[in-house]
Design a protein around this motif. Structure first.
Motif, PDB file in Angstrom:
ATOM      1  N   ALA A   1      28.995  32.249  42.141  1.00 14.21           N
ATOM      2  CA  ALA A   1      29.399  33.657  42.228  1.00 14.21           C
ATOM      3  C   ALA A   1      30.197  33.943  43.494  1.00 14.21           C
ATOM      4  O   ALA A   1      30.457  35.101  43.813  1.00 14.21           O
ATOM      5  N   ALA A   2      30.617  32.888  44.208  1.00 10.10           N
ATOM      6  CA  ALA A   2      31.346  33.085  45.460  1.00 10.10           C
ATOM      7  C   ALA A   2      32.670  33.806  45.225  1.00 10.10           C
ATOM      8  O   ALA A   2      33.062  34.682  45.996  1.00 10.10           O
ATOM      9  N   GLY A   3      33.372  33.450  44.161  1.00  7.96           N
ATOM     10  CA  GLY A   3      34.635  34.112  43.857  1.00  7.96           C
ATOM     11  C   GLY A   3      34.447  35.587  43.564  1.00  7.96           C
ATOM     12  O   GLY A   3      35.219  36.439  44.026  1.00  7.96           O
ATOM     13  N   GLU A   4      33.423  35.891  42.815  1.00  5.70           N
ATOM     14  CA  GLU A   4      33.116  37.293  42.499  1.00  5.70           C
ATOM     15  C   GLU A   4      32.780  38.067  43.771  1.00  5.70           C
ATOM     16  O   GLU A   4      33.197  39.223  43.941  1.00  5.70           O
ATOM     17  N   ALA A   5      32.043  37.439  44.689  1.00  2.00           N
ATOM     18  CA  ALA A   5      31.688  38.094  45.945  1.00  2.00           C
ATOM     19  C   ALA A   5      32.941  38.389  46.776  1.00  2.00           C
ATOM     20  O   ALA A   5      33.060  39.456  47.392  1.00  2.00           O
ATOM     21  N   VAL A   6      33.878  37.459  46.788  1.00  2.00           N
ATOM     22  CA  VAL A   6      35.135  37.674  47.507  1.00  2.00           C
ATOM     23  C   VAL A   6      35.892  38.851  46.907  1.00  2.00           C
ATOM     24  O   VAL A   6      36.430  39.706  47.626  1.00  2.00           O
ATOM     25  N   ASP A   7      35.929  38.920  45.581  1.00  2.00           N
ATOM     26  CA  ASP A   7      36.649  40.014  44.922  1.00  2.00           C
ATOM     27  C   ASP A   7      36.026  41.365  45.245  1.00  2.00           C
ATOM     28  O   ASP A   7      36.739  42.353  45.465  1.00  2.00           O
ATOM     29  N   VAL A   8      34.706  41.415  45.283  1.00  2.00           N
ATOM     30  CA  VAL A   8      34.033  42.669  45.642  1.00  2.00           C
ATOM     31  C   VAL A   8      34.439  43.096  47.044  1.00  2.00           C
ATOM     32  O   VAL A   8      34.732  44.272  47.305  1.00  2.00           O
ATOM     33  N   ALA A   9      34.473  42.141  47.974  1.00  2.00           N
ATOM     34  CA  ALA A   9      34.821  42.461  49.358  1.00  2.00           C
ATOM     35  C   ALA A   9      36.274  42.930  49.472  1.00  2.00           C
ATOM     36  O   ALA A   9      36.564  43.946  50.118  1.00  2.00           O
ATOM     37  N   VAL A  10      37.183  42.200  48.842  1.00  2.00           N
ATOM     38  CA  VAL A  10      38.600  42.542  48.939  1.00  2.00           C
ATOM     39  C   VAL A  10      38.892  43.882  48.277  1.00  2.00           C
ATOM     40  O   VAL A  10      39.706  44.680  48.757  1.00  2.00           O
ATOM     41  N   ASP A  11      38.216  44.147  47.173  1.00  2.17           N
ATOM     42  CA  ASP A  11      38.449  45.405  46.450  1.00  2.17           C
ATOM     43  C   ASP A  11      37.836  46.612  47.149  1.00  2.17           C
ATOM     44  O   ASP A  11      38.086  47.757  46.741  1.00  2.17           O
ATOM     45  N   ASN A  12      37.026  46.366  48.179  1.00  4.55           N
ATOM     46  CA  ASN A  12      36.334  47.485  48.826  1.00  4.55           C
ATOM     47  C   ASN A  12      36.532  47.523  50.335  1.00  4.55           C
ATOM     48  O   ASN A  12      35.637  47.916  51.076  1.00  4.55           O
ATOM     49  N   GLY A  13      37.736  47.142  50.765  1.00  2.35           N
ATOM     50  CA  GLY A  13      38.088  47.372  52.162  1.00  2.35           C
ATOM     51  C   GLY A  13      38.240  46.172  53.054  1.00  2.35           C
ATOM     52  O   GLY A  13      38.669  46.319  54.202  1.00  2.35           O
ATOM     53  N   ALA A  14      37.893  44.967  52.581  1.00  3.21           N
ATOM     54  CA  ALA A  14      38.061  43.789  53.442  1.00  3.21           C
ATOM     55  C   ALA A  14      39.542  43.516  53.653  1.00  3.21           C
ATOM     56  O   ALA A  14      40.312  43.410  52.701  1.00  3.21           O
ATOM     57  N   SER A  15      39.955  43.403  54.909  1.00  5.91           N
ATOM     58  CA  SER A  15      41.353  43.118  55.236  1.00  5.91           C
ATOM     59  C   SER A  15      41.647  41.627  55.208  1.00  5.91           C
ATOM     60  O   SER A  15      42.798  41.219  55.045  1.00  5.91           O
TER      61      SER A  15
ATOM     62  N   SER B   1      34.398  49.822  57.183  1.00  3.77           N
ATOM     63  CA  SER B   1      33.261  48.898  57.202  1.00  3.77           C
ATOM     64  C   SER B   1      32.070  49.481  56.453  1.00  3.77           C
ATOM     65  O   SER B   1      31.336  48.760  55.762  1.00  3.77           O
ATOM     66  N   GLU B   2      31.862  50.775  56.592  1.00  2.81           N
ATOM     67  CA  GLU B   2      30.762  51.407  55.887  1.00  2.81           C
ATOM     68  C   GLU B   2      30.977  51.342  54.378  1.00  2.81           C
ATOM     69  O   GLU B   2      30.035  51.073  53.615  1.00  2.81           O
ATOM     70  N   SER B   3      32.208  51.551  53.929  1.00  2.66           N
ATOM     71  CA  SER B   3      32.513  51.454  52.494  1.00  2.66           C
ATOM     72  C   SER B   3      32.295  50.026  52.001  1.00  2.66           C
ATOM     73  O   SER B   3      31.730  49.806  50.921  1.00  2.66           O
ATOM     74  N   LEU B   4      32.736  49.063  52.789  1.00  5.49           N
ATOM     75  CA  LEU B   4      32.561  47.655  52.409  1.00  5.49           C
ATOM     76  C   LEU B   4      31.093  47.285  52.363  1.00  5.49           C
ATOM     77  O   LEU B   4      30.620  46.649  51.405  1.00  5.49           O
ATOM     78  N   ARG B   5      30.356  47.663  53.385  1.00  7.02           N
ATOM     79  CA  ARG B   5      28.928  47.342  53.441  1.00  7.02           C
ATOM     80  C   ARG B   5      28.184  47.940  52.240  1.00  7.02           C
ATOM     81  O   ARG B   5      27.365  47.267  51.607  1.00  7.02           O
ATOM     82  N   THR B   6      28.483  49.174  51.902  1.00  2.00           N
ATOM     83  CA  THR B   6      27.819  49.825  50.769  1.00  2.00           C
ATOM     84  C   THR B   6      28.137  49.114  49.463  1.00  2.00           C
ATOM     85  O   THR B   6      27.242  48.878  48.638  1.00  2.00           O
ATOM     86  N   ALA B   7      29.397  48.744  49.270  1.00  2.00           N
ATOM     87  CA  ALA B   7      29.797  48.057  48.040  1.00  2.00           C
ATOM     88  C   ALA B   7      29.115  46.699  47.916  1.00  2.00           C
ATOM     89  O   ALA B   7      28.655  46.311  46.829  1.00  2.00           O
ATOM     90  N   LEU B   8      29.041  45.973  49.020  1.00  2.00           N
ATOM     91  CA  LEU B   8      28.387  44.658  48.987  1.00  2.00           C
ATOM     92  C   LEU B   8      26.900  44.790  48.720  1.00  2.00           C
ATOM     93  O   LEU B   8      26.312  44.021  47.942  1.00  2.00           O
ATOM     94  N   GLN B   9      26.261  45.769  49.340  1.00  2.00           N
ATOM     95  CA  GLN B   9      24.830  45.974  49.106  1.00  2.00           C
ATOM     96  C   GLN B   9      24.565  46.399  47.665  1.00  2.00           C
ATOM     97  O   GLN B   9      23.587  45.939  47.059  1.00  2.00           O
ATOM     98  N   ASP B  10      25.431  47.236  47.109  1.00  2.00           N
ATOM     99  CA  ASP B  10      25.272  47.641  45.710  1.00  2.00           C
ATOM    100  C   ASP B  10      25.419  46.451  44.769  1.00  2.00           C
ATOM    101  O   ASP B  10      24.838  46.437  43.672  1.00  2.00           O
ATOM    102  N   ALA B  11      26.201  45.449  45.200  1.00  2.00           N
ATOM    103  CA  ALA B  11      26.404  44.248  44.375  1.00  2.00           C
ATOM    104  C   ALA B  11      25.306  43.211  44.599  1.00  2.00           C
ATOM    105  O   ALA B  11      25.331  42.145  43.987  1.00  2.00           O
ATOM    106  N   GLY B  12      24.366  43.512  45.474  1.00  2.00           N
ATOM    107  CA  GLY B  12      23.241  42.611  45.694  1.00  2.00           C
ATOM    108  C   GLY B  12      23.360  41.692  46.890  1.00  2.00           C
ATOM    109  O   GLY B  12      22.536  40.788  47.064  1.00  2.00           O
ATOM    110  N   TYR B  13      24.358  41.907  47.741  1.00  2.00           N
ATOM    111  CA  TYR B  13      24.543  41.063  48.920  1.00  2.00           C
ATOM    112  C   TYR B  13      24.012  41.767  50.168  1.00  2.00           C
ATOM    113  O   TYR B  13      23.866  42.985  50.181  1.00  2.00           O
ATOM    114  N   GLU B  14      23.755  40.980  51.214  1.00  2.00           N
ATOM    115  CA  GLU B  14      23.227  41.526  52.464  1.00  2.00           C
ATOM    116  C   GLU B  14      24.153  41.159  53.614  1.00  2.00           C
ATOM    117  O   GLU B  14      23.941  40.166  54.314  1.00  2.00           O
TER     118      GLU B  14
END
Length: 239
Positions: free
Chosen positions: A130-144, A79-92
């Protein structure tokens, strides 16, 4: 009185043959209880729609382990890896759910404890395109799992559509009232009372599946419109 009775007979016949506007408007008896009417009440409804201006993405991180502590620790790290990746991509991302529970095998005569499963769910906003891109960021960084992607309206945009739906509903109510009044050779005057009725809001939701993305192309969505409905009940003076 003969003329009034004749008008009411005509009105009843006309109402019996109508299935649209007349069914939503009701003449109201006069205050003195006489056969005449001095007002008419009508209910109007309307639906407005617009393209969404925000996408709400829900993703989850899950882990199964022999002990509750191991499952918890694994989910915490992922979760920490996912949260960091999403925040780096501009999401909260915000945590909306967390569960830790035992897993059992029910195949035998008695259930057998086989491990523990922990799940942490995150939700965050993205631009609709950008919803598709946001999903890809999540899946590529730990989202199950990707639980859902909802396309909605911002509070300001939703309020604008609600205001428009209410205005259209008032117009719909007046049209019904005028149809009934015309059948009785009368006309609609000013509003005596107005009451806001039921309201509805329908975001556009899609479910993410493995086929939504491929190794060669990112995830993409084509959201439909978001709808807002409203109804009003208005009593008008009859002239």
């Amino acid at each position: 009185m003969k003329r009034v009775a004749t008008l009411l007979t005509v009105l009843v016949v006309l109402l019996a043959g109508c299935t649209g506007a007349a069914s939503n408007a009701t003449p109201n008896p006069a205050a003195d209880g006489s056969a005449g009417t001095n007002s008419v009440t009508a209910t109007g409804s309307a639906t407005t729609s617009a393209a969404p201006d925000v996408a709400v993405v829900s993703v989850a991180v899950a882990a199964t382990a022999d002990t509750a502590a191991e499952a918890r620790n694994q989910v915490a790290a992922d979760s920490e890896s996912l949260r960091t990746a999403l925040q780096d991509a501009g999401y909260e991302p915000n945590t909306t759910d967390y569960r830790l529970s035992p897993e059992y095998d029910h195949g035998g005569e008695t259930r057998e404890l086989v491990g523990y499963r922990a799940i942490q769910v995150f939700e965050f906003d993205a631009e609709p395109d950008a919803a598709g891109e946001a999903v890809d960021v999540a899946v590529d960084n730990g989202a199950s799992a990707v639980n859902s992607v909802r396309f909605e309206l911002s509070d300001e945009h939703r309020a604008e559509l609600r205001e428009q739906a209410l205005a259209d509903a008032v117009g719909d109510a007046r049209g019904d009232a005028e149809a009934v009044a015309s059948a009785a050779d009368r006309s609609v005057g000013s509003e005596l009372s107005m009451q806001v009725g039921s309201q509805g809001y329908s975001p556009y939701e899609v479910r993410y599946t493995a086929s939504a993305a491929s190794a060669d192309a990112g995830t993409s969505f084509e959201p439909g419109p978001v709808t807002v409905t409203a109804s009003v009940t208005v009593t008008y003076e009859l002239e």
